[in-house]
Design a protein around this motif. Structure first.
Motif, PDB file in Angstrom:
ATOM      1  N   ALA A 186       0.836  -1.206   0.000  1.00 39.81           N
ATOM      2  CA  ALA A 186       0.000   0.000   0.000  1.00 39.81           C
ATOM      3  C   ALA A 186       0.872   1.258   0.000  1.00 39.81           C
ATOM      4  O   ALA A 186       0.579   2.232  -0.714  1.00 39.81           O
ATOM      5  CB  ALA A 186      -0.938  -0.012   1.196  1.00 39.81           C
ATOM      6  N   LEU A 187       1.943   1.235   0.800  1.00 42.03           N
ATOM      7  CA  LEU A 187       2.858   2.382   0.813  1.00 42.03           C
ATOM      8  C   LEU A 187       3.511   2.556  -0.556  1.00 42.03           C
ATOM      9  O   LEU A 187       3.613   3.668  -1.084  1.00 42.03           O
ATOM     10  CB  LEU A 187       3.931   2.190   1.888  1.00 42.03           C
ATOM     11  N   SER A 188       3.933   1.442  -1.147  1.00 45.17           N
ATOM     12  CA  SER A 188       4.565   1.501  -2.466  1.00 45.17           C
ATOM     13  C   SER A 188       3.597   2.045  -3.517  1.00 45.17           C
ATOM     14  O   SER A 188       3.975   2.856  -4.369  1.00 45.17           O
ATOM     15  CB  SER A 188       5.062   0.102  -2.853  1.00 45.17           C
ATOM     16  N   ASP A 189       2.348   1.596  -3.463  1.00 43.59           N
ATOM     17  CA  ASP A 189       1.332   2.102  -4.403  1.00 43.59           C
ATOM     18  C   ASP A 189       1.159   3.608  -4.258  1.00 43.59           C
ATOM     19  O   ASP A 189       1.027   4.334  -5.250  1.00 43.59           O
ATOM     20  CB  ASP A 189      -0.025   1.413  -4.156  1.00 43.59           C
ATOM     21  N   ALA A 190       1.145   4.080  -2.996  1.00 40.47           N
ATOM     22  CA  ALA A 190       0.948   5.514  -2.763  1.00 40.47           C
ATOM     23  C   ALA A 190       2.166   6.317  -3.247  1.00 40.47           C
ATOM     24  O   ALA A 190       2.021   7.445  -3.725  1.00 40.47           O
ATOM     25  CB  ALA A 190       0.690   5.771  -1.277  1.00 40.47           C
ATOM     26  N   VAL A 191       3.354   5.727  -3.117  1.00 36.11           N
ATOM     27  CA  VAL A 191       4.562   6.395  -3.624  1.00 36.11           C
ATOM     28  C   VAL A 191       4.503   6.490  -5.149  1.00 36.11           C
ATOM     29  O   VAL A 191       4.788   7.536  -5.741  1.00 36.11           O
ATOM     30  CB  VAL A 191       5.837   5.647  -3.161  1.00 36.11           C
ATOM     31  N   ASN A 192       4.096   5.400  -5.800  1.00 39.50           N
ATOM     32  CA  ASN A 192       3.923   5.429  -7.260  1.00 39.50           C
ATOM     33  C   ASN A 192       2.894   6.476  -7.674  1.00 39.50           C
ATOM     34  O   ASN A 192       3.086   7.211  -8.637  1.00 39.50           O
ATOM     35  CB  ASN A 192       3.455   4.064  -7.776  1.00 39.50           C
ATOM     36  N   ALA A 193       1.796   6.492  -6.940  1.00 37.98           N
ATOM     37  CA  ALA A 193       0.705   7.402  -7.287  1.00 37.98           C
ATOM     38  C   ALA A 193       1.168   8.859  -7.213  1.00 37.98           C
ATOM     39  O   ALA A 193       0.764   9.692  -8.018  1.00 37.98           O
ATOM     40  CB  ALA A 193      -0.481   7.171  -6.355  1.00 37.98           C
ATOM     41  N   LEU A 194       2.014   9.156  -6.241  1.00 36.25           N
ATOM     42  CA  LEU A 194       2.524  10.522  -6.095  1.00 36.25           C
ATOM     43  C   LEU A 194       3.649  10.804  -7.096  1.00 36.25           C
ATOM     44  O   LEU A 194       3.727  11.894  -7.674  1.00 36.25           O
ATOM     45  CB  LEU A 194       3.017  10.726  -4.656  1.00 36.25           C
ATOM     46  N   SER A 195       4.513   9.824  -7.302  1.00 42.29           N
ATOM     47  CA  SER A 195       5.706  10.067  -8.115  1.00 42.29           C
ATOM     48  C   SER A 195       5.380  10.347  -9.571  1.00 42.29           C
ATOM     49  O   SER A 195       6.101  11.087 -10.241  1.00 42.29           O
ATOM     50  CB  SER A 195       6.641   8.857  -8.035  1.00 42.29           C
ATOM     51  N   GLU A 196       4.307   9.740 -10.055  1.00 38.99           N
ATOM     52  CA  GLU A 196       3.981   9.905 -11.473  1.00 38.99           C
ATOM     53  C   GLU A 196       3.633  11.364 -11.796  1.00 38.99           C
ATOM     54  O   GLU A 196       4.267  11.959 -12.668  1.00 38.99           O
ATOM     55  CB  GLU A 196       2.863   8.935 -11.857  1.00 38.99           C
ATOM     56  N   PRO A 197       2.662  12.010 -11.107  1.00 39.15           N
ATOM     57  CA  PRO A 197       2.435  13.440 -11.388  1.00 39.15           C
ATOM     58  C   PRO A 197       3.632  14.312 -10.987  1.00 39.15           C
ATOM     59  O   PRO A 197       3.900  15.323 -11.636  1.00 39.15           O
ATOM     60  CB  PRO A 197       1.187  13.781 -10.565  1.00 39.15           C
TER      61      PRO A 197
END
Lengths: 391, 404
Positions: free
Chosen positions: A370-381
């Motif tokens: 879940a933490l990794s998903d949230a990091v991906n979600a933020l890193s893309e924009p």
């Protein structure tokens, strides 16, 4: 520490230069999909040949091919021949690079600059009216200057706190007060992690202060935070011999001296908008590669302290640029803000006590995912931030 | 100063839209590109390509609007990539120099390679997060536990899936990679599977390939040319389920990761191998005689009972012993390296499209797991069921009918 340093940032920082790249044009990701907005440019030693002298208003792509033997540049200038709408620099011989700019109707001047000297080979260029919307950016100088001042203050403040806590930490460590040293270890390191991309830009200090054992090459002496970390948390090590008091003192003195050097150097740094933006993105990359995987604090398992500190630093950098971002792409600003909040909520769920966090080994695989998903979600924009603040 | 001139007949460079033929390479697409447009999604009756990258996703956003937006963006990017274009409108080598390109670039210069993309939705998508609880057809539920299943949750299920098939593995991987990238923040990859060497034919123009046991497989597959059989066995009809009208023209996709005990199998005598499969290894002919496409005669007696063993794979899986149900198989071989014991981590990634999994798959697999001689050499390690919405009409997006 990561083996790959963000070189453009380092180069600029070491020189103490802050080129404020303020382009008044507005490039976007939405290049025109029709060929009338694509202009090919042939930049040779003597000529600057465009496939068309006009294009309809909107997102224009100038595909610049260097057919000469010298490094060239291409500029789109306002009709006064001074104001830069957009530019591509450093195009080596036989390379092609695109300049994507948003241009409203009116008269412009194009310029190829073979050899990067002089006023270039210039010609008139006309943008004809069309129904495509064109955003015209405001004057950003004020916003960039403000962002620089704020970020600079943040870095020097964190550096001062790092120095203070490091002094305290090495005193405890050399005195053999291990419990107290272990308490302070993650709390001192947060100040390093908040400004990690700046600290890392000093290629001589970073490996001395923040190398992990696996980062070393054969024969290299291990110094810095993680060597001390292993000595304080040797439980996962096999056949580890505890350091002597003399060895501890050497490690401690080296770390403290390096921290002082770092603090001296950051006093003179200034930051351009793209450096701040790249720093924000870079801190999230640190999270993605080292913290969310539990590699950074292998011995102490205090990775979430570092995780939070990287996020803190990235958020501060983003907040400093927020007005600039909103003036260019408000949706991007909102998205990044929301994604920061979603990531923070996951981190908050792992807080223990006033300023602590769950150790990495207590996280379930689902929580790490879940933490990794949230990091991906933020890193893309966030990866769009630099181009937007430069647009 | 001069230099400005309109090049006579200035050739259009296409604004980075197409990746084909970049860098001077010539690339020819094989046949017409696939498209989401039409009655059905591509990648079902499309002649099976040689390579697969299949990915299952968990939806991590709680916003229905974000989910719809994702399906729109996937449809747009997918349509572009199937045409041999970049995933985004700008492309892999253009756009602002300080931004990452909107395509990852590894497919530059490669042909479309017959790329087809197929998007499905899993039962878990209907759990109430997105207001879809009332739209779940009765048969869209997790497959039951079958005897001897050893499923890994990390290789099973998913809210969404994308099947990418192409004749070039890099093209298939490029498609999944770019769709996953577009999805960050809305979806998270739950698992993905690479496959090589299609294990079935979906057109009479194709040869029947071999699986990793060395046998021809899926000879009795439903083929693209059999329009009536497709309507009867593959495409969902509007009145199949009152809650599933949105799936009319779509299909159900069963995905099973089936590990093969390769080393053990290889020690079986040719006699035993052919008995277990029920076909000859050379031709793929049924043991009752004839050629590959001769109908097996399960009653034909030999010295010690029927020539085709009653528990052979061909008999157990044949429509005649499964209430005349047929399915459209579209599986791939896989090898994911080796295990700790040095055995191949390999097998069949079984993909099959059908109109009603409860009638066409569950009874058959229950029987196979218990009685098929072949099951001794197989272990099912992953499982998922998806509903694959119909094709797209008039500028819509995949799954639009579900959200209407």
């Amino acid at each position: 520490m990561t083996p790959v340093t963000r070189r453009p940032l380092r180069a600029a920082l070491l020189l103490g230069v802050a080129p404020l790249a303020i382009l008044t044009g507005c490039s976007t990701n939405n290049a025109s999909s029709d060929d009338s907005r694509l202009v090919s440019v042939d930049s040779s030693a003597e000529a600057c040949t465009l496939s068309s002298a006009e294009a309809p208003a909107g997102n224009l792509t100038f595909r610049v091919k260097n057919t000469g033997s010298k490094v060239t540049e291409f500029y789109l200038l306002a009709s006064d021949g001074l104001r830069i709408i957009g530019e591509v620099e450093n195009i080596g011989p036989s390379l092609t690079r695109d300049l994507v700019v948003s241009a409203k109707d009116g008269g412009y001047i194009t310029a190829c600059k073979p050899g990067m000297k002089g006023t270039g080979i210039r010609a008139d260029f006309t943008v004809t009216p069309s129904d495509q919307d064109v955003t015209v950016a405001a004057d950003d100088a004020q916003l960039v200057a403000q962002a620089n001042r704020n970020y600079r203050a943040y870095v020097t403040d964190q550096s001062a706190q790092l120095l203070e806590k490091t002094q305290e930490f090495v005193k405890l460590y050399t005195a053999g007060e291990d419990d107290a040293a272990r308490e302070l270890y993650p709390r001192a390191r947060v100040h390093w992690e908040r400004i990690e991309t700046v600290a890392e830009s000093f290629g001589d200090l970073d490996p001395r202060m923040d190398a992990r054992e696996a980062d070393l090459e054969a024969g290299q002496k291990w110094t810095g935070w993680h060597a001390i970390e292993k000595d304080l948390w040797p439980q996962r090590a096999t056949g580890y011999t505890a350091l002597t008091t003399a060895q501890r003192t050497t490690l401690a003195n080296t770390l403290l001296a390096d921290t002082r050097t770092l603090d001296t150097r950051v006093q003179d740094l200034t930051y351009s908008a793209d450096q701040i933006a790249n720093g924000s993105r870079g801190l999230l990359e640190e999270v993605a590669t080292g913290k969310v995987t539990g590699e950074e604090e292998y011995w102490s398992r205090t990775d979430l302290w570092d995780f939070q500190a990287n996020v803190d630093g990235a958020k501060v950098a983003f907040d400093g640029l927020r007005d600039l971002v909103d003036s260019k792409d408000a949706d991007l600003g909102t998205t990044i803000q929301t994604r920061f909040e979603e990531l923070q909520a996951l981190l908050d769920a792992q807080r223990v006590g006033d300023d602590g966090f769950t150790t990495y080994d207590k996280l379930t695989p689902a929580q790490v995912k879940a933490l990794s998903d949230a990091v991906n979600a933020l890193s893309e924009p966030l990866s769009q931030l630099t181009a937007v603040v430069l647009s | 100063m001069g230099g400005l001139g309109v090049l006579a007949g200035g050739t259009a460079l296409g604004v980075g839209a197409t990746r084909l033929g970049d860098d001077g390479t010539t690339a020819t697409a094989t046949g017409a590109p696939s498209s989401f447009a039409g009655a059905h999604q591509p990648g079902i009756v499309t002649p099976a390509q040689d390579r697969l990258h299949f990915a299952a996703f968990d939806v991590i956003t709680r916003s229905r609007d974000d989910l719809v937006d994702l399906l729109r963006r996937w449809t747009d990017a997918g349509e572009r990539m199937m045409r041999g274009e970049f995933a985004g409108p700008v492309g892999a080598t253009s756009g602002p120099y300080d931004a990452p390109p909107d395509d990852t670039g590894e497919a530059i210069g490669l042909p479309t390679a017959g790329l087809s993309l197929t998007i499905g939705v899993g039962p878990s998508l209907f759990d109430g997060r997105f207001g879809l609880a009332g739209r779940r057809p009765a048969v869209l539920e997790r497959l039951p536990h079958f005897p001897a299943d050893k499923l890994d949750p990390a290789r099973s299920d998913g809210d969404l899936c994308v099947q990418a098939c192409a004749d070039d593995p890099q093209v298939a991987v490029h498609a999944i990679r770019n769709l996953a990238r577009i999805g960050f923040g809305a979806v998270s990859v739950r698992w993905s599977q690479l496959g090589f060497g299609r294990t079935s034919s979906t057109s009479t123009a194709q040869q029947t390939p071999r699986n990793l046991f060395g046998f021809k497989d899926g000879t009795a597959n439903v083929k693209a040319e059999e329009a009536d059989a497709l309507d009867q066995h593959v495409w969902v009809a509007g009145d199949d389920d009152p809650r599933g009208a949105w799936l009319a023209g779509g299909s159900y996709l069963v995905a099973r990761r089936i590990n093969m005990n390769i080393e053990t199998w290889d020690r079986q005598s040719l006699r035993d191998q052919e008995t277990i499969i029920g076909r000859t290894k050379a031709e793929g002919a049924p043991m009752s005689g004839g050629g590959e496409f001769t109908e097996p005669d399960f009653a034909l007696p030999g010295r010690d009972g029927p020539l085709i063993d009653v528990a052979s794979h061909v008999r157990m899986a044949h429509p005649s012993t499964n209430d005349d149900h047929r399915i459209l198989r579209r599986g791939y071989n896989f090898v994911d390296g080796s295990t700790d014991l040095g055995r191949l981590d390999a097998g069949l990634f079984f993909l099959a499209y059908m109109r009603d999994p409860a009638r066409q798959y569950v009874p058959m697999q229950t029987k196979l797991a218990k009685q098929d001689l072949l099951s001794e050499y197989l272990q099912h390690t992953g499982s998922a069921l998806f509903a694959v919405p119909p094709g797209v009409s008039g500028g819509g997006f995949v799954g639009e009918s579900l959200f209407a």
